[in-house]
Design a protein around this motif. Structure first.
Motif, PDB file in Angstrom:
ATOM      1  N   SER A 299     -31.567  12.455   1.325  1.00 20.28           N
ATOM      2  CA  SER A 299     -32.414  13.537   0.819  1.00 20.28           C
ATOM      3  C   SER A 299     -32.239  13.994  -0.515  1.00 20.28           C
ATOM      4  O   SER A 299     -33.051  14.112  -1.281  1.00 20.28           O
ATOM      5  CB  SER A 299     -32.315  14.694   1.691  1.00 20.28           C
ATOM      6  OG  SER A 299     -33.262  15.712   1.346  1.00 20.28           O
ATOM      7  N   ARG A 303     -34.785  13.250  -3.614  1.00 21.55           N
ATOM      8  CA  ARG A 303     -35.234  14.452  -4.549  1.00 21.55           C
ATOM      9  C   ARG A 303     -35.061  14.447  -5.835  1.00 21.55           C
ATOM     10  O   ARG A 303     -35.867  14.678  -6.854  1.00 21.55           O
ATOM     11  CB  ARG A 303     -34.712  15.804  -3.950  1.00 21.55           C
ATOM     12  CG  ARG A 303     -34.829  17.193  -4.697  1.00 21.55           C
ATOM     13  CD  ARG A 303     -34.428  18.195  -4.138  1.00 21.55           C
ATOM     14  NE  ARG A 303     -32.892  17.893  -3.701  1.00 21.55           N
ATOM     15  CZ  ARG A 303     -31.891  18.045  -4.723  1.00 21.55           C
ATOM     16  NH1 ARG A 303     -32.337  18.574  -5.986  1.00 21.55           N
ATOM     17  NH2 ARG A 303     -30.641  18.036  -4.465  1.00 21.55           N
ATOM     18  N   ALA A 311     -37.751  13.481   0.959  1.00 18.62           N
ATOM     19  CA  ALA A 311     -36.644  14.490   0.991  1.00 18.62           C
ATOM     20  C   ALA A 311     -36.725  15.623   2.131  1.00 18.62           C
ATOM     21  O   ALA A 311     -35.764  15.780   2.936  1.00 18.62           O
ATOM     22  CB  ALA A 311     -36.417  14.962  -0.512  1.00 18.62           C
ATOM     23  N   ARG A 312     -38.003  16.229   1.987  1.00 22.02           N
ATOM     24  CA  ARG A 312     -38.065  17.258   3.190  1.00 22.02           C
ATOM     25  C   ARG A 312     -38.125  16.797   4.621  1.00 22.02           C
ATOM     26  O   ARG A 312     -37.686  17.221   5.495  1.00 22.02           O
ATOM     27  CB  ARG A 312     -39.329  18.024   2.596  1.00 22.02           C
ATOM     28  CG  ARG A 312     -39.674  19.430   3.631  1.00 22.02           C
ATOM     29  CD  ARG A 312     -40.888  20.072   3.120  1.00 22.02           C
ATOM     30  NE  ARG A 312     -42.079  19.103   3.345  1.00 22.02           N
ATOM     31  CZ  ARG A 312     -42.887  18.981   2.195  1.00 22.02           C
ATOM     32  NH1 ARG A 312     -42.117  19.276   0.971  1.00 22.02           N
ATOM     33  NH2 ARG A 312     -43.919  18.506   2.179  1.00 22.02           N
ATOM     34  N   LEU A 314     -36.595  14.128   5.694  1.00 20.20           N
ATOM     35  CA  LEU A 314     -35.065  13.910   6.111  1.00 20.20           C
ATOM     36  C   LEU A 314     -34.432  15.091   6.610  1.00 20.20           C
ATOM     37  O   LEU A 314     -33.427  15.206   7.422  1.00 20.20           O
ATOM     38  CB  LEU A 314     -34.193  13.137   5.060  1.00 20.20           C
ATOM     39  CG  LEU A 314     -34.973  11.635   4.612  1.00 20.20           C
ATOM     40  CD1 LEU A 314     -34.056  11.209   3.506  1.00 20.20           C
ATOM     41  CD2 LEU A 314     -34.790  10.793   5.863  1.00 20.20           C
TER      42      LEU A 314
END
Length: 686
Positions: A299, A303, A311-312, A314
């Motif tokens: 993540s 990012r 990323a969010r 994960l």
């Protein structure tokens, strides 16, 4: 009349009367059974209606033959009187021809009257029979209700005792446990960001025309923090479980545990991190899609590459895996569940919740982010490993929870000295100012809130003068010359700050400067600054007292503040970190671990051989093959020297990297001026 009917009339049962050979018969005929039923119905209706005249009994007997709805009495022996009265009541029924003659003699009028009376009597008797049935049913229900009531009372008593024990445990805790439950109370519905988005934009704008798909529908476990998505891999137990360690004074202490298979995956993950290749982590996640540390590390990689959606996603997958592994007694909202940050298995849960909170705050859901901030603080309120007290005031101001922030400050000031933190000193003053600006507040209350705001802001400026100039700089406000040239707010205040205070000041300014950009707030700040300068020139004793406090305190910040600064990724704050923090490697899955960690299992040692006396060729092969060893094993003294030299080299490389990062950040590329020279020689560059 049959013998069975006579026995019932006399109140006897079979076998009680004397045997008579003349009365013995194998079985009653159907006609006699029908006659007996008619007689029973007539007796019941007669006694229920208290009929005394023979004419009424005639009419009732005639109607009873047509309507047999008055059966099934609960106890037929209640309606039986003396034998003589029974014989008199039954005798008209035995001779139907006499009844017909009497009816003809009395005329049709009497018959009609009798029919009307019989209807009334039959309805009354039917109602009474129904009432008796209802009474018995209500009696049975009342008995059942009493039993159920007793059971529910016992359950209620148990629940009350449990609540009292929990409440007593919270109140008996140090540092205001009962206060935490009231101020830091977490609600399940506020953990869902859609609740806040619906409040802002409406349910139709948030949900749209989403309809649940009936086909190929996956059934997942219901969770509070995240909702599983169809795009996720199929969930299977990754090998994480939660165990209850102990319970003290109504507080439950839990810990996450890794089974043997998960430990092997964890070792492979550490090898992938040391390889410095994200593709190895991706390959590991393909085989173990719900490995927590791999999800956290990948993540961060996404990012950095500005793939915020991935990323969010994960982080949400990691939270879902954690919540599926939680203990049945573990509660997100009760405030009585604890997780020790000293255990490495628990740290990933802290970090996953923290990163999810930061994504929510950037998404525009400060109220939901505040709920997760309170959740992290409740997991270990005494040590506060991620130092959420440096963030909770900002989230409360953004979500306009002014009274909650003031209540938290009032309740925790005694045991936590929140006034010594720059963020609380300025945020509480800003809170009072916003309360004084509300339209539904009385004028007296508004003036009171404004006076408190002025006093708290002036005290904050005298205690932390280094906040003003960086705050105005980030708000793009040019200060007055009297302010910028004054020694109290000038560059001297910045240079003379202790290192820990400089770190706290930079953290607050870099995070909360957007809250001070409003025009009304800036005018109020300007007035307070002028008043503070007047007090400084007048040599107010409070100014000297604050100066002495700054010298004595804020010499070194604890490790949890450094960890919070690293996680915040605020440039103004990370540049103030000490060298002992910046020179050591920081991993995204476990930034700045505690020095006194409680380790449950260890990684197998890998054999590393020093390279102090190796040639250039051997060093080249070692860079290609880490396990390459040209020479034999070194002595213990050589190992110590190599380890010391390697540590010094690592520190030097890290310092060089920091210097290179700062230099690259300050580089400004400019195109060279172009000069058209017609007399330039074409063969000049040959």
């Amino acid at each position: 009349m049959s013998t069975r009917a006579l026995r019932r009339l006399k109140g006897k049962q079979r076998g009680q009367e004397a045997l008579d050979l003349g009365d013995l018969s194998l079985e009653d005929s159907p006609e006699e059974q029908a006659e007996a039923e008619v007689v029973e119905e007539q007796l019941d209706t007669a006694t229920a209606a208290n009929v005394s005249s023979p004419s009424s009994s005639k009419g009732s007997s005639r109607k009873a033959k047509k309507n047999k709805a008055q059966k099934n009495f609960s106890n037929i022996y209640e309606l039986i009187c003396d034998a003589e009265n029974e014989a008199e009541r039954v005798s008209p029924e035995e001779d139907p021809e006499r009844n017909k003659a009497r009816n003809k003699a009395n005329g049709n009028k009497d018959v009609e009257n009798q029919d009307q009376k019989h209807k009334e009597e039959s309805t009354e008797s039917g109602d009474r029979v129904k009432k008796k049935k209802k009474k018995k049913k209500t009696k049975m229900a009342s008995e059942d209700g009493q039993v159920n009531g007793a059971a529910t009372e016992n359950i209620d008593l148990l629940l009350e005792n449990l609540e009292k024990s929990n409440g007593g445990g919270l109140q008996s805790e140090d540092s205001g446990g009962s206060i935490r439950r009231s101020v830091l109370h977490v609600e399940h519905r506020n953990l869902n960001p859609e609740t806040e988005l619906k409040r802002y934009f409406g349910a139709r704008a948030v949900l749209g025309d989403q309809r649940p798909r009936q086909r190929n529908r996956h059934f997942h476990r219901s969770t509070w923090m995240t909702s599983p998505k169809d795009s996720w891999p199929r969930f299977s137990r990754p090998g994480i479980s939660m165990a209850l360690l102990e319970s003290k004074n109504g507080v439950h202490y839990f810990t996450f545990e890794h089974n043997r298979d998960y430990q092997q995956v964890q070792f492979k993950f550490l090898d992938a991190v040391e390889s410095m290749d994200p593709n190895n982590i991706v390959a590991l996640l393909q085989l173990n899609p719900y490995h927590i540390d791999s999800l956290l590390q990948l993540s961060d990689v996404c990012r950095i590459q500005e793939d915020q959606e991935m990323a969010r996603d994960l982080i949400e997958r990691a939270l879902y895996s954690f919540e599926c592994a939680c203990h049945p007694l573990f509660s997100l909202t009760s405030g009585t569940s604890r997780l020790d940050y000293l255990r490495p298995e628990n740290r990933a849960f802290y970090l996953a919740v923290y990163k999810h909170m930061m994504f929510l705050e950037k998404r525009g859901c400060p109220r939901t982010a505040l709920e997760y901030c309170k959740l992290i603080l409740c997991l270990d309120p005494d040590s506060d490993p991620l130092c959420m007290l440096l963030l909770i005031d900002f989230l409360m101001l953004r979500s306009r929870e002014y009274k909650s922030l003031l209540q938290l400050y009032q309740d925790w000031e005694e045991h936590r000295n929140l006034s010594q933190l720059p963020n609380f000193a300025f945020s509480c003053a800003l809170c009072h100012f916003h309360l004084s600006q509300q339209e539904d507040v009385a004028p007296e209350e508004s003036d009171k809130q404004r006076r408190q705001a002025d006093q708290m802001l002036q005290n904050a400026l005298m205690m932390f003068p280094g906040v003003l100039m960086p705050l105005l700089d980030l708000c793009t406000v040019q200060p007055d010359s009297t302010v910028s040239s004054h020694s109290f707010f000038g560059p001297k205040s910045q240079i003379g700050q202790p290192p820990a205070l400089a770190e706290l000041t930079a953290l607050y300014v870099g995070r909360a400067y957007s809250l001070w950009k409003e025009a009304a707030v800036m005018l109020w700040l300007e007035e307070s600054v002028k008043e503070v300068l007047c007090r400084v020139d007048a040599k107010d004793p409070l100014v000297e007292d604050c100066h002495n406090k700054r010298k004595q305190r804020y010499q070194s910040a604890p490790r949890n503040i450094h960890r919070h600064v690293l996680l915040s990724e605020i440039k103004e704050a990370t540049s103030t970190l000490p060298l002992e923090v910046t020179t050591q490697p920081v991993m995204g899955f476990d930034p700045l671990p505690p020095l006194d960690s409680v380790v449950s299992y260890t990684r197998p040692e890998r054999q590393h051989v020093g390279a102090s006396n190796e040639s250039t060729l051997s060093l080249f092969f070692r860079s290609l093959l880490p396990n390459f060893n040209l020479q034999g094993g070194l002595r213990q003294e050589d190992d110590m020297e190599v380890a010391r030299a390697g540590q010094e080299l690592n520190q030097e490389v890290n310092r060089l990297m920091v210097a290179m990062r700062d230099m690259l950040a300050n580089i400004r590329f400019q195109e060279p001026p172009r000069e058209d020279n017609p007399y330039r020689d074409d063969e000049e560059w040959d």
